[in-house]
Design a protein around this motif. Structure first.
Motif: not given
Length: 71
Positions: A39-61
């Protein structure tokens, strides 16, 4: 496989492949990282951030692992 699709400019297939990685392995950081970076490479920073937030929620550490992967 997602990177191969991306190299061929088939962004939709790359996105689907990374989404499947998350679906099949929701506790592993790699799928989230790959999708977020796509998403970053295709300049969709909003979706990139959404994925990052999901990772913080779902992945230990997730935050620590994210930093290690993105050095």
């Amino acid at each position: 496989m997602g990177y191969a699709y991306e190299a061929k400019k088939d962004i939709q297939s790359a996105e689907l492949t990374f989404q499947k990685a998350i679906l099949y392995h929701p506790k592993r950081i790699e799928g989230y990282n790959d999708l977020s970076n796509l998403y970053k490479r295709i300049d969709n920073l909003k979706k990139s951030e959404e994925v990052y937030q999901k990772a913080l929620k779902n992945v230990p550490d997730a935050e620590k692992n994210w930093q290690l992967i993105n050095k």
